[in-house]
Design an enzyme around this catalytic site. Structure first.
Site, PDB file in Angstrom:
ATOM      1  N   CYS A 187     -71.085  22.592   3.853  1.00  0.00           N
ATOM      2  CA  CYS A 187     -69.662  22.462   4.171  1.00  0.00           C
ATOM      3  C   CYS A 187     -68.938  23.691   3.660  1.00  0.00           C
ATOM      4  O   CYS A 187     -69.219  24.167   2.568  1.00  0.00           O
ATOM      5  CB  CYS A 187     -69.161  21.212   3.459  1.00  0.00           C
ATOM      6  SG  CYS A 187     -67.416  21.163   3.148  1.00  0.00           S
ATOM      7  N   THR A 189     -65.419  23.770   4.036  1.00  0.00           N
ATOM      8  CA  THR A 189     -64.009  23.364   4.110  1.00  0.00           C
ATOM      9  C   THR A 189     -63.176  23.919   2.957  1.00  0.00           C
ATOM     10  O   THR A 189     -62.054  24.395   3.161  1.00  0.00           O
ATOM     11  CB  THR A 189     -63.916  21.817   4.143  1.00  0.00           C
ATOM     12  OG1 THR A 189     -64.507  21.378   5.358  1.00  0.00           O
ATOM     13  CG2 THR A 189     -62.478  21.333   4.088  1.00  0.00           C
TER      14      THR A 189
HETATM   15  P1  5GP Z   1     -75.035  17.075   1.506  1.00  0.00           P
HETATM   16  O1  5GP Z   1     -75.755  15.800   1.162  1.00  0.00           O
HETATM   17  O2  5GP Z   1     -75.862  17.955   2.373  1.00  0.00           O
HETATM   18  O3  5GP Z   1     -74.521  17.784   0.298  1.00  0.00           O
HETATM   19  O4  5GP Z   1     -73.723  16.661   2.302  1.00  0.00           O
HETATM   20  C1  5GP Z   1     -73.795  15.948   3.510  1.00  0.00           C
HETATM   21  C2  5GP Z   1     -72.400  15.714   4.036  1.00  0.00           C
HETATM   22  O5  5GP Z   1     -71.708  16.926   4.286  1.00  0.00           O
HETATM   23  C3  5GP Z   1     -72.344  15.012   5.368  1.00  0.00           C
HETATM   24  O6  5GP Z   1     -72.660  13.646   5.288  1.00  0.00           O
HETATM   25  C4  5GP Z   1     -70.924  15.303   5.826  1.00  0.00           C
HETATM   26  O7  5GP Z   1     -69.988  14.428   5.249  1.00  0.00           O
HETATM   27  C5  5GP Z   1     -70.682  16.691   5.252  1.00  0.00           C
HETATM   28  N1  5GP Z   1     -70.782  17.710   6.283  1.00  0.00           N
HETATM   29  C6  5GP Z   1     -71.773  17.874   7.185  1.00  0.00           C
HETATM   30  N2  5GP Z   1     -71.537  18.938   7.974  1.00  0.00           N
HETATM   31  C7  5GP Z   1     -70.362  19.457   7.578  1.00  0.00           C
HETATM   32  C8  5GP Z   1     -69.563  20.562   8.025  1.00  0.00           C
HETATM   33  O8  5GP Z   1     -69.909  21.317   8.927  1.00  0.00           O
HETATM   34  N3  5GP Z   1     -68.385  20.751   7.381  1.00  0.00           N
HETATM   35  C9  5GP Z   1     -67.970  19.942   6.381  1.00  0.00           C
HETATM   36  N4  5GP Z   1     -66.792  20.183   5.828  1.00  0.00           N
HETATM   37  N5  5GP Z   1     -68.706  18.906   5.911  1.00  0.00           N
HETATM   38  C10 5GP Z   1     -69.881  18.667   6.513  1.00  0.00           C
END
Ligand code: 5GP
Length: 337
Positions: A187, A189
């Site tokens: 992400c 953001t």
């Molecule tokens: P991880 O477990 O990989 O740290 O986080 C997974 C989460 O990241 C996902 O379930 C979703 O909420 C968030 N996420 C996935 N793709 C994106 C993206 O392109 N941008 C943002 N802001 N959040 C994402």
């Protein structure tokens, strides 16, 4: 004015203090836990880990493998009703595999449900509404419209990171609220918008609010290891959603990429340019990409990884005298480091 002196915490900012325990072996720990869904009046039982509805993670193949461990998958929203029918016919269990929707129209939900009902006389028991910004009015209307149409459907929705966001989603009729903005591994953001909230603090602050509704939180984003899963439960999270932790496996269906004599698989954010190119034919002019693409080392079958994660959870429970996941939050003393 907001008080910005209050330090907010990530998973890495805390540890769990051990305590005297009468659990003598990891074998004694039963991870299966019951989660109550207050607005639909149903309950769910299993291990409350949820594979994220991302490309290369939330596939039917992932769901079919994880359901053997009573672990859940939020299935990617890019499958068709016919794909769902075929998956259920191939053994996909609707107790552990949740249909995902975005900021869709209620008609789309109706369409999916009635197609499945007609073909296999089964409709989803649980759904996940997943939008990057769970604070917008049209999202709350979609949740309340869905609740009116399907009173007994388990509804989980997000994402938000603050108590007012939690209250709004619960008031709209959800059973559980997905918490996490800016914490995901792919992400961007926080870099693009400056908006976000450290995940450990988001959990702790949102749990106080969700308890008023007897609902539960799904912590989403930032989990790098089984330790972070335990910390999320310790903070009071009901479910823990994971993306990168379960990426890089054959079940995610990302093609293997060979580089420097090593095998990798791709993982990209669902708001990345890669995802928008694949699903929408490009990045719309009015928006910026809020995700990145990474190569993850190929880790083969997800069964090996999930076994390790569950082993970590069992071990954590013996350190803090928790007989099951539900007891982690009441038994764990979080310390700031
Ligand atoms: P991880 O477990 O990989 O740290 O986080 C997974 C989460 O990241 C996902 O379930 C979703 O909420 C968030 N996420 C996935 N793709 C994106 C993206 O392109 N941008 C943002 N802001 N959040 C994402």
């Amino acid at each position: 004015m907001t008080n910005i002196d209050d330090k907010k915490l990530q998973f890495d900012d805390v540890l769990i203090s051990p305590k005297l325990s009468n659990i003598n072996s990891r074998k004694e720990v039963i991870l299966d836990t019951v989660v109550e869904f207050p607005n639909s009046g149903i309950s769910w039982e299993g291990i409350p880990i949820m594979a994220s509805n991302m490309d290369f993670v939330g596939t039917f193949e992932m769901g079919l493998s994880l359901q053997d461990f009573n672990v859940t998958t939020a299935i990617s929203k890019f499958y068709s009703p016919n794909d769902w029918v075929n998956a259920v016919n191939a053994g996909l269990d609707l107790d552990f595999n949740f249909m995902t929707f975005g900021l869709d129209n209620i008609k789309k939900i109706h369409g999916f449900f009635s197609f499945m009902d007609k073909k296999i006389s089964q409709i989803p028991k649980f759904i996940v509404f997943d939008v990057p910004n769970g604070y917008i009015d049209s999202f709350h209307s979609l949740i309340s419209d869905t609740r009116k149409e399907f009173p007994r459907l388990g509804i989980m929705a997000g994402n938000v990171v603050t108590p007012d966001g939690v209250a709004k989603i619960m008031d709209s009729g959800a059973d559980g609220v997905k918490v996490g903005i800016g914490s995901g591994s792919v992400c961007s953001t926080t870099n693009v918008t400056g908006v976000g909230y450290p995940q450990m603090s988001a959990i702790i602050e949102c749990v106080d609010e969700i308890n008023k509704f007897s609902g539960f939180i799904i912590s989403d984003g930032g989990v790098k290891s089984s330790a972070d899963v335990v910390k999320a439960y310790a903070g009071g999270s009901g479910f823990v959603m994971v993306g990168s932790l379960l990426s890089g496996h054959s079940q995610g269906l990302a093609p293997v990429i060979l580089k420097d004599n090593k095998s990798f698989r791709q993982l990209y954010g669902m708001s990345s340019a890669e995802a928008m190119q694949k699903h929408y034919g490009g990045v719309a002019e009015y928006r910026a990409s809020e995700g990145i693409s990474v190569l993850v080392e190929d880790r083969g079958n997800v069964k090996n990884t999930i076994t390790e994660v569950l082993g970590g959870l069992r071990s954590a429970c013996t350190y803090i005298n928790a007989n099951n996941i539900g007891e982690i939050s009441s038994n764990a003393k979080l310390i700031r480091i």
